[in-house]
Design a protein around this motif. Structure first.
Motif, PDB file in Angstrom:
ATOM      1  N   GLU A   1     -34.816 -69.998   8.819  1.00 40.21           N
ATOM      2  CA  GLU A   1     -35.068 -71.364   8.339  1.00 40.21           C
ATOM      3  C   GLU A   1     -35.871 -72.177   9.349  1.00 40.21           C
ATOM      4  N   ASN A   2     -35.725 -71.815  10.632  1.00 36.57           N
ATOM      5  CA  ASN A   2     -36.451 -72.562  11.660  1.00 36.57           C
ATOM      6  C   ASN A   2     -37.949 -72.335  11.601  1.00 36.57           C
ATOM      7  N   TYR A   3     -38.376 -71.358  10.802  1.00 36.49           N
ATOM      8  CA  TYR A   3     -39.788 -71.030  10.771  1.00 36.49           C
ATOM      9  C   TYR A   3     -40.480 -71.562   9.526  1.00 36.49           C
ATOM     10  N   LEU A   4     -39.945 -72.657   9.014  1.00 35.43           N
ATOM     11  CA  LEU A   4     -40.566 -73.339   7.883  1.00 35.43           C
ATOM     12  C   LEU A   4     -40.873 -74.770   8.276  1.00 35.43           C
ATOM     13  N   PRO A   5     -41.953 -75.346   7.736  1.00 38.94           N
ATOM     14  CA  PRO A   5     -42.153 -76.787   7.927  1.00 38.94           C
ATOM     15  C   PRO A   5     -40.994 -77.530   7.253  1.00 38.94           C
ATOM     16  N   GLY A   6     -40.582 -78.639   7.853  1.00 36.37           N
ATOM     17  CA  GLY A   6     -39.426 -79.378   7.341  1.00 36.37           C
ATOM     18  C   GLY A   6     -39.524 -79.677   5.857  1.00 36.37           C
ATOM     19  N   GLU A   7     -40.705 -80.098   5.423  1.00 36.17           N
ATOM     20  CA  GLU A   7     -40.862 -80.480   4.024  1.00 36.17           C
ATOM     21  C   GLU A   7     -40.705 -79.265   3.099  1.00 36.17           C
TER      22      GLU A   7
ATOM     23  N   ARG B   1     -49.369 -77.917   1.864  1.00 38.19           N
ATOM     24  CA  ARG B   1     -50.683 -77.611   2.421  1.00 38.19           C
ATOM     25  C   ARG B   1     -51.715 -78.643   2.007  1.00 38.19           C
ATOM     26  N   ASN B   2     -51.666 -79.045   0.727  1.00 43.29           N
ATOM     27  CA  ASN B   2     -52.644 -80.021   0.247  1.00 43.29           C
ATOM     28  C   ASN B   2     -52.433 -81.402   0.850  1.00 43.29           C
ATOM     29  N   GLN B   3     -51.175 -81.762   1.052  1.00 43.92           N
ATOM     30  CA  GLN B   3     -50.894 -83.137   1.475  1.00 43.92           C
ATOM     31  C   GLN B   3     -50.959 -83.307   2.982  1.00 43.92           C
ATOM     32  N   HIS B   4     -50.844 -82.226   3.717  1.00 39.74           N
ATOM     33  CA  HIS B   4     -50.813 -82.365   5.180  1.00 39.74           C
ATOM     34  C   HIS B   4     -51.783 -81.394   5.829  1.00 39.74           C
ATOM     35  N   PRO B   5     -53.070 -81.594   5.625  1.00 41.06           N
ATOM     36  CA  PRO B   5     -54.023 -80.670   6.225  1.00 41.06           C
ATOM     37  C   PRO B   5     -53.921 -80.620   7.740  1.00 41.06           C
ATOM     38  N   ASP B   6     -53.484 -81.731   8.348  1.00 43.10           N
ATOM     39  CA  ASP B   6     -53.355 -81.719   9.802  1.00 43.10           C
ATOM     40  C   ASP B   6     -52.238 -80.781  10.255  1.00 43.10           C
ATOM     41  N   GLU B   7     -51.086 -80.841   9.547  1.00 44.13           N
ATOM     42  CA  GLU B   7     -49.999 -79.933   9.920  1.00 44.13           C
ATOM     43  C   GLU B   7     -50.381 -78.492   9.633  1.00 44.13           C
ATOM     44  N   LEU B   8     -51.105 -78.283   8.530  1.00 35.07           N
ATOM     45  CA  LEU B   8     -51.511 -76.926   8.172  1.00 35.07           C
ATOM     46  C   LEU B   8     -52.326 -76.315   9.304  1.00 35.07           C
ATOM     47  N   THR B   9     -53.236 -77.103   9.854  1.00 37.08           N
ATOM     48  CA  THR B   9     -54.053 -76.601  10.956  1.00 37.08           C
ATOM     49  C   THR B   9     -53.176 -76.134  12.102  1.00 37.08           C
ATOM     50  N   ASN B  10     -52.154 -76.929  12.429  1.00 32.34           N
ATOM     51  CA  ASN B  10     -51.253 -76.540  13.513  1.00 32.34           C
ATOM     52  C   ASN B  10     -50.572 -75.218  13.225  1.00 32.34           C
ATOM     53  N   TRP B  11     -50.113 -75.059  11.987  1.00 30.02           N
ATOM     54  CA  TRP B  11     -49.416 -73.827  11.637  1.00 30.02           C
ATOM     55  C   TRP B  11     -50.353 -72.635  11.632  1.00 30.02           C
ATOM     56  N   GLN B  12     -51.592 -72.881  11.258  1.00 25.57           N
ATOM     57  CA  GLN B  12     -52.549 -71.784  11.256  1.00 25.57           C
ATOM     58  C   GLN B  12     -52.836 -71.307  12.672  1.00 25.57           C
ATOM     59  N   ASN B  13     -52.840 -72.269  13.613  1.00 25.79           N
ATOM     60  CA  ASN B  13     -53.190 -71.909  14.978  1.00 25.79           C
ATOM     61  C   ASN B  13     -52.009 -71.446  15.805  1.00 25.79           C
ATOM     62  N   TRP B  14     -50.837 -71.606  15.256  1.00 26.95           N
ATOM     63  CA  TRP B  14     -49.637 -71.308  16.014  1.00 26.95           C
ATOM     64  C   TRP B  14     -49.439 -69.816  16.151  1.00 26.95           C
ATOM     65  N   LYS B  15     -48.961 -69.374  17.294  1.00 26.78           N
ATOM     66  CA  LYS B  15     -48.735 -67.955  17.577  1.00 26.78           C
ATOM     67  C   LYS B  15     -50.048 -67.200  17.443  1.00 26.78           C
TER      68      LYS B  15
ATOM     69  N   SER C   1     -41.399 -59.761  10.227  1.00 30.77           N
ATOM     70  CA  SER C   1     -41.527 -60.600  11.423  1.00 30.77           C
ATOM     71  C   SER C   1     -41.607 -62.046  10.963  1.00 30.77           C
ATOM     72  N   THR C   2     -41.472 -62.954  11.920  1.00 30.55           N
ATOM     73  CA  THR C   2     -41.600 -64.369  11.552  1.00 30.55           C
ATOM     74  C   THR C   2     -43.037 -64.676  11.139  1.00 30.55           C
ATOM     75  N   ASP C   3     -43.962 -63.898  11.670  1.00 28.13           N
ATOM     76  CA  ASP C   3     -45.348 -64.114  11.289  1.00 28.13           C
ATOM     77  C   ASP C   3     -45.563 -63.770   9.811  1.00 28.13           C
ATOM     78  N   ASP C   4     -44.794 -62.802   9.336  1.00 28.47           N
ATOM     79  CA  ASP C   4     -44.803 -62.431   7.927  1.00 28.47           C
ATOM     80  C   ASP C   4     -44.556 -63.671   7.066  1.00 28.47           C
ATOM     81  N   LEU C   5     -43.549 -64.444   7.455  1.00 31.11           N
ATOM     82  CA  LEU C   5     -43.235 -65.666   6.716  1.00 31.11           C
ATOM     83  C   LEU C   5     -44.372 -66.671   6.850  1.00 31.11           C
ATOM     84  N   ARG C   6     -44.912 -66.748   8.062  1.00 32.16           N
ATOM     85  CA  ARG C   6     -45.960 -67.745   8.311  1.00 32.16           C
ATOM     86  C   ARG C   6     -47.165 -67.514   7.408  1.00 32.16           C
ATOM     87  N   GLN C   7     -47.448 -66.238   7.098  1.00 34.74           N
ATOM     88  CA  GLN C   7     -48.589 -65.950   6.230  1.00 34.74           C
ATOM     89  C   GLN C   7     -48.438 -66.643   4.883  1.00 34.74           C
TER      90      GLN C   7
END
Lengths: 442, 299, 282
Positions: free
Chosen positions: A387-393, A428-442, A217-223
């Motif tokens: 590919e759409n399920y990755l952060p741009g960086e 993850r280290n450089q963008h803790p704010d984005e990480l939070t968003n990804w953790q809370n997503w879905k 699943s896409t969540d698999d990738l998100r992990q």
């Protein structure tokens, strides 16, 4: 006054005037409710012919709405994300823009740069749009889809016949069958697979089509993205071994690192390889180049056995959205909606050969059996463009860089797996704010 | 020494006057140089977190040092530095040849200097075609039976930096040739002729007589080019390779740009900028050596 | 051995052949990319696919016309012109004033300022670019021509001051002393003596600086993202990114961008050469 002083004064005034000219031309106040919209537009690379369609669309719209002027600014593929990121940082830019769906777009939504299109378009209209799930977040729709593309394997029937290779009966090879076919092509002096990875997107297509097959699943990738699992796990990156294998056996064109995707698909159309990945638009172009009896499509050979291995990969690819800072969001929305009127949808197909992401699009215009086959695959069953399920960086530093490492043979599959994990953990280290968003997503 | 002027000057006005002349320049310098340099130190201590901008001390520096791409970028700049000796020797050789041939000198010089005035994006884009798998370089190699040497020059992780060096040399060499030629033409001719009469051959003559007299200008060129390889190569990378393949052609300037504008990591970008600043500061010492030090020295 | 002796002349002619061969080699290498760009610009797409290296047959102007119409090359050209002229005027005036102060007066901080100019020439723009970007955003100048004009002017000042100081120093001190005795103010001296006498140095300085600003990519790329304010060089990279498969068109755009500097070069080669060499060879 002395002459030189006069000269200097004139020069200073002249330069100040020039400077003033530079600024005034942008600060001209808008009179008579004239609306000026700027649209950072990208689609031509996905769907050749899109630029011509857009020119036509703008002309048609401006005729109906004489007080609106639309300024189309074509974007480059390799700076699509960074150019818009710069605009966000500058807090100024276009009224409308294009970004790839889901991950990339949401990244900008989280930066508060996007105005949700569902605020400006009635749900009766939106309900006609396809694949809107790709951009839903917190109950709002953040951008408009225009087209649907899938990416399948296009193959050259003439070259297949020449080498004596039979395409798969059920439209899909196993990996072993695929490898055997490649070996046969190579022995016959035919390049089995032609692709372009100059800007990294060739490798990214392999990620989305082959790498996806071990995932459930896409969540698999998100992990793995958020760090709960590691990218070094073969579950995520083991497939690079097979890609590396193919490169070592010489199954790709020698100049893969000199070509970008669109150039390589043209190379396919010139008969330079037996197979290549192709979007609907590329397949249509190949049919024109090679002749309609000579091009076939099959699905990506089966390597993995995760739940997503049998999913389709159709995506709207590009999403068109309204920026948060636009002074005319409703006018922008009106123009975007205009792109979905019946005449425009039909014209879109005529120019590009790519189906429009609208239920009102008349599919019977798709007559070529090969194009019909792609369309069926794209509209049946679950569809995920990984590919759409990755952060741009992470996409840039891991996905694109990994493919280039393998194709340029500057690292091993193990190096590549480590590269993925490093890129993800750096993000993850450089963008803790984005990480939070990804953790809370879905 | 000036005689006592007939009109007595106001001493207070005298004291301020030079500063008035300096003021506009100082203003620009503060805006364009001083403020940003202070800012990068400040921003390098910050990070964007979910709850706003936080001060995190030296964490960004730690992250940078642990980042293998940072080391790769440094290494790439280092590899570019290595091309400087080659470039210098080439430019010297051509300059000496030009010096010895009065016929056509202006024409040759004009042609060889032309690349220097071409814009980097233009040169870079042209070389992307020239260095491609079917570009002129590989085609010539094949024509001369050296087909096994053909490589996708800009697409190979090993050869991309040397290839970029080639393009940089293409442009910068003209500058060196012109510089060295100017110096050669101001040299004392008699010493050279004396050496020739004494039986020195071409190499000896130049090695022992010409070059020592040119040491100042050679040093100058080397320092300028060293600075260029650290500070002025962004455009080449951006135009030709976008930092790739992978990160094989990422240089410090490019990595800073990526972090500042593509990845939205101002803290990291600033830490990288601090590193670059410190590295280039080393070159400031060399810069002073070749550009002369104080105003008083010349008076 | 007299120089007029026929055998020595024959010898020097023969021994100059290998030298000429080498020089011709370097000349060909220097010119080839320009040749390639020019012939490609006038080829049709089919012609280019068929023959990358030869002369353009069939010959077409269409690419040049398209390059002017698609994308925004004329607009970018105009922007480059404005930015170049404004930066040059500002930086030259400001630098001349500063150089005058440094050479004419003695005051505290004189050496410090001059040495700073030398040191600042080394600073990479990449170091400065992010804070400047944030600054321009905050004062509302982002995506405007004044932002890059200010930055370019600033970047040009260290070298300009350095060069002008070196030139002003070479002017004879007696002129100034005589003028001072006659009752001229320093401003008078600056405007009526120093500047007119410095015309050659100023011209070469302007030419060298114009080259820098016209060809500059990095700063323009970052600060000028709006179509309407882009200058030529970042515009070209956008142009290239969008028309990736149309090589003749891209080369046509590049050719148009190159023509001004090349024309300037052909007419004033000496200026470029002297300007760049100045300050290095004393």
């Amino acid at each position: 006054m002395k002459t030189s002083l006069r000269v200097i004064t004139i020069l200073v005034i002249l330069s100040m005037t020039l400077v003033a000219c530079g600024t005034t031309s942008q600060n001209t106040p808008v009179a008579n409710a004239k609306v000026n919209l700027t649209f950072w537009w990208w689609a031509e690379s996905d769907a050749p012919g899109a630029d011509a369609w857009m020119t036509e669309t703008v002309a048609a719209y401006e005729k109906i709405h004489p007080n609106v002027t639309i300024n189309i600014v074509p974007q480059s593929t390799d700076t699509l994300i960074s150019a818009f990121q710069s605009a966000v940082t500058a807090k100024s830019g276009p009224d409308m823009a294009s970004q790839w769906a889901t991950g990339p777009l949401l990244g900008f939504v989280w930066q508060n740069a996007v105005a949700p299109i569902s605020d400006y378009v009635p749900s009766s209209e939106i309900s006609n749009w396809l694949n809107t799930n790709e951009n839903m977040y917190q109950g709002k729709l953040w951008g408009m889809p225009m087209y649907l593309i899938g990416i399948d394997v296009m193959y050259n029937k003439t070259l297949f016949a020449k080498a004596g290779v039979t395409p798969p009966a059920n439209g899909r090879w196993t990996w072993d069958q695929f490898m055997a076919a490649c070996a046969t092509f190579k022995a016959a002096g035919i390049t089995p697979w032609v692709e372009g990875d100059k800007d990294g997107y060739g490798g990214a297509w392999f990620f989305s089509n082959v790498g996806i097959q071990t995932l459930d699943s896409t969540d698999d990738l998100r992990q793995a993205v958020i760090g709960k699992k590691s990218f070094t796990d073969p579950h995520y990156t083991g497939w690079y071994q097979s890609l590396d294998d193919m490169v070592k056996k010489g199954y790709f064109n020698q100049d893969i690192m000199s070509l970008d995707l669109s150039t390589s698909s043209q190379a396919f159309g010139q008969g330079k390889g037996a197979m290549s990945f192709g979007t609907d638009g590329m397949v249509k172009q190949a049919i024109t180049d090679l002749g309609s009896g000579n091009v076939g499509v099959m699905q990506t050979p089966l390597l993995g056995s995760g739940k997503l291995a049998t999913a389709g990969n159709a995506t709207q690819s590009t999403t068109f959205f309204i920026t948060k800072w636009s002074k005319n969001p409703q006018a922008a929305a009106d123009f975007l909606v205009f792109m979905h009127t019946p005449d425009r949808l039909a014209s879109w197909y005529k120019h590009t050969g790519v189906i429009a992401a609208d239920a009102r699009f008349n599919r019977s215009v798709v007559t070529d059996p090969v194009m019909q086959q792609m369309m069926t695959w794209e509209t049946t069953g679950p569809q995920v463009w990984l590919e759409n399920y990755l952060p741009g960086e992470v996409d840039t530093n891991a996905d694109l860089a990994a493919g280039q490492t393998i194709f340029a043979q500057s690292g091993s599959p193990t190096d590549v797996a480590n590269l993925w994990e490093r890129a993800a953990s750096t993000w993850r280290n450089q963008h803790p704010d984005e990480l939070t968003n990804w953790q809370n997503w879905k | 020494m000036p005689k006592q002027p007939a009109v007595p000057k106001n001493r207070r006005k005298n004291k301020l006057e030079p500063y008035l002349y300096l003021a506009p320049a100082t203003l620009f310098i503060i805006i364009v140089f001083v403020y940003p340099i202070i800012e990068i130190f400040h921003t390098s201590l910050l990070q964007n977190t979910a709850s706003g901008i936080k001060t995190i001390g030296l964490t960004n520096y730690k992250l940078v040092v642990q980042d293998p791409v940072f080391l790769e970028a440094l290494g790439n700049n280092g590899k570019l530095l290595i091309s400087v000796p080659f470039m210098t020797v080439l430019a010297l050789m051509v300059a000496i040849l030009l010096f010895e041939n009065t016929r056509g000198r202006i024409l040759y010089r004009g042609i060889i200097f032309l690349p220097y005035i071409l814009a980097i994006p233009v040169v870079g884009q042209t070389f992307v075609y020239l260095l491609g798998l079917n570009g002129i370089l590989n085609t010539l190699l094949r024509d001369f039976g050296l087909g096994f040497l053909t490589i996708d020059w800009l697409g190979s992780a090993t050869w991309v930096i040397p290839s970029i060096s080639l393009v940089i040399i293409y442009r910068e060499m003209g500058f060196g040739v012109v510089l060295f030629l100017a110096r050669l033409m101001s040299l004392d001719k008699e010493t050279l002729e004396a050496a020739a009469i004494d039986g020195a051959n071409w190499w000896q003559k130049h090695l022992y007589v010409t070059l020592p007299q040119m040491s100042a200008v050679i040093e100058f060129f080397v320092v300028v080019e060293l600075i260029t390889m650290l500070s002025w190569v962004f455009s080449y990378v951006f135009t030709m390779t976008g930092g790739g393949p992978g990160f094989a052609s990422t240089v410090m300037e490019f990595y800073i740009w990526e972090h500042a504008f593509a990845f939205r990591s101002p803290g990291i970008a600033s830490a990288l900028a601090v590193f670059l600043l410190l590295i280039t500061s080393v070159l400031i010492v060399l810069q002073f050596r070749v550009r002369g030090r104080s105003l008083e020295e010349a008076e | 051995m007299k120089p007029g002796n026929p055998s020595t002349r024959l010898w020097s002619f023969l021994s100059s052949i290998p030298k000429h061969i080498i020089l011709i080699f370097f000349s060909v290498v220097a010119l080839y990319p320009v040749y390639y760009m020019t012939v490609t610009a006038f080829k049709t797409r089919q012609g280019w696919l068929h023959d990358q290296f030869g002369l353009p047959i069939p010959f077409t102007f269409q690419n040049m016309i398209d390059a002017m119409n698609k994308g925004n090359i004329p607009l970018w050209f105009g922007n480059s012109l404005i930015v170049t002229i404004a930066s040059l005027v500002a930086s030259t005036i400001v630098s001349a004033l500063a150089a005058f102060a440094l050479t004419r007066f003695h005051f505290a901080g004189r050496s410090f300022f001059y040495n700073s100019m030398i040191g600042l020439m080394v600073i990479p723009p990449a170091v400065l670019i992010l804070p400047l970007f944030v600054l321009m955003v905050n004062i509302g100048l982002i995506n405007t021509l004044p932002s890059v004009i200010i930055i370019y002017s600033g970047l040009l000042i260290p070298f300009s001051v350095y060069l002008l100081v070196s030139f002003f120093r070479s002017l004879p001190g007696e002129l100034f002393d005589a003028a001072a005795i006659d009752g001229c103010t320093n401003l008078d001296i600056f405007l009526r003596i120093t500047m007119p006498l410095s015309t050659p140095a100023l011209v070469t300085l302007i030419v060298v600086n114009a080259l820098f600003v016209w060809n500059e990519l990095f700063v323009a790329l970052v600060f000028l993202q709006d179509e309407s304010v882009k200058t030529l060089m970042p515009g070209l990279t956008l142009f290239k990114g969008h028309f990736t498969n149309n090589e003749p068109l891209i080369m046509a755009g590049s050719l148009i961008a190159t023509i001004p500097m090349v024309l300037l070069y052909l007419f004033g080669q000496r200026l470029f050469v002297e300007g760049l060499v100045a300050g290095a060879v004393k």
